[in-house]
Design an enzyme around this catalytic site. Structure first.
Site, PDB file in Angstrom:
ATOM      1  N   GLU A   1      11.486 -10.755  -8.165  1.00 56.81           N
ATOM      2  CA  GLU A   1      11.116  -9.714  -9.225  1.00 56.81           C
ATOM      3  C   GLU A   1      12.187  -9.044  -9.753  1.00 56.81           C
ATOM      4  OE1 GLU A   1       7.609  -7.437  -7.534  1.00 56.81           O
ATOM      5  OE2 GLU A   1       6.595  -9.375  -7.654  1.00 56.81           O
TER       6      GLU A   1
ATOM      7  N   ASN B   1      -4.251  -0.615 -12.786  1.00 57.22           N
ATOM      8  CA  ASN B   1      -3.898   0.138 -11.363  1.00 57.22           C
ATOM      9  C   ASN B   1      -2.666   1.000 -11.655  1.00 57.22           C
ATOM     10  OD1 ASN B   1      -2.703  -2.191 -10.956  1.00 57.22           O
ATOM     11  ND2 ASN B   1      -3.344  -2.606  -8.972  1.00 57.22           N
TER      12      ASN B   1
ATOM     13  N   HIS C   1       2.748  -1.378 -10.373  1.00 58.77           N
ATOM     14  CA  HIS C   1       2.887  -2.605  -9.574  1.00 58.77           C
ATOM     15  C   HIS C   1       4.149  -2.529  -8.398  1.00 58.77           C
ATOM     16  CE1 HIS C   1       3.797  -6.629  -8.287  1.00 58.77           C
ATOM     17  NE2 HIS C   1       5.020  -6.445  -8.478  1.00 58.77           N
TER      18      HIS C   1
ATOM     19  N   TYR D   1       3.945 -13.436 -12.714  1.00 53.08           N
ATOM     20  CA  TYR D   1       2.662 -13.357 -11.755  1.00 53.08           C
ATOM     21  C   TYR D   1       2.494 -14.770 -11.410  1.00 53.08           C
ATOM     22  CZ  TYR D   1       1.252  -8.393 -11.988  1.00 53.08           C
ATOM     23  OH  TYR D   1       1.334  -7.041 -12.158  1.00 53.08           O
TER      24      TYR D   1
ATOM     25  N   LYS E   1       2.874   0.302 -15.395  1.00 54.35           N
ATOM     26  CA  LYS E   1       2.137  -0.955 -16.061  1.00 54.35           C
ATOM     27  C   LYS E   1       1.609  -0.157 -17.682  1.00 54.35           C
ATOM     28  CE  LYS E   1       0.371  -3.406 -12.282  1.00 54.35           C
ATOM     29  NZ  LYS E   1      -0.985  -4.304 -11.626  1.00 54.35           N
TER      30      LYS E   1
END
Ligand code: CMP
Length: 139
Positions: free
Chosen positions: A126, A112, A115, A49, A9
């Site tokens: 995805e 975080n 992913h 998302y 990310k």
């Protein structure tokens, strides 16, 4: 053999953690079948998302994911979806097991670092969101 989508990310890329994360995948014996750097628009992040549309964190996570470049990868291996999710650790870094990527590097539930797809169905969606077949170098 299974495939999954992994993302480093914007926080992970900006903090110079890409090499460390790719190294962990390689040391784990996970094959990288495709890899590139992208910078999503807000609309592209919302499309990625869309399963989270309407949730309280949807606006914020799509702002964050379009705030800078990400590294996107297709990973392959035996039960790689679970193997990679184990390497990442829990979404909330406070619950992530010791030695996992999120335990070691995440600073926030949103920032975080990584992913990973959570099922074969989401992996198929995805992977196709970012890569065409010619970009995936299967052995
Ligand atoms: P990820 O695995 O990419 O899937 C959705 C992301 O939304 C998640 O990681 C977090 O970065 C972010 N997020 C922010 N708040 C939450 C929350 N309360 N629950 C789950 N995901 C969240």
């Amino acid at each position: 053999m299974e495939m999954t989508l992994a993302i480093i990310k914007p926080d992970g890329v900006a903090r110079g953690l890409s090499g460390e994360i790719i190294g962990r995948l390689e040391r784990e014996g996970i094959n990288i079948f495709a890899l590139k750097m992208i910078w999503m628009t807000k609309e592209q992040a919302k499309g990625f998302y869309k399963v989270h549309a309407g949730k309280p964190f949807y606006e914020s996570v799509t702002d964050f994911m379009s705030s800078g470049p990400c590294v996107v990868m297709v990973l392959e291996g035996k039960e790689v979806i679970n193997a990679y999710r184990k390497l990442m650790g829990a979404t909330d870094y406070k619950e992530a097991a010791k030695g996992t990527i999120r335990h070691d590097y995440a600073t926030d539930i949103e920032k975080n670092v990584v992913h990973g797809s959570d099922s074969p169905q989401s992996a198929a969606f995805e992977i196709a969101y970012f890569f065409n077949e010619l970009e995936i170098f299967k052995r």
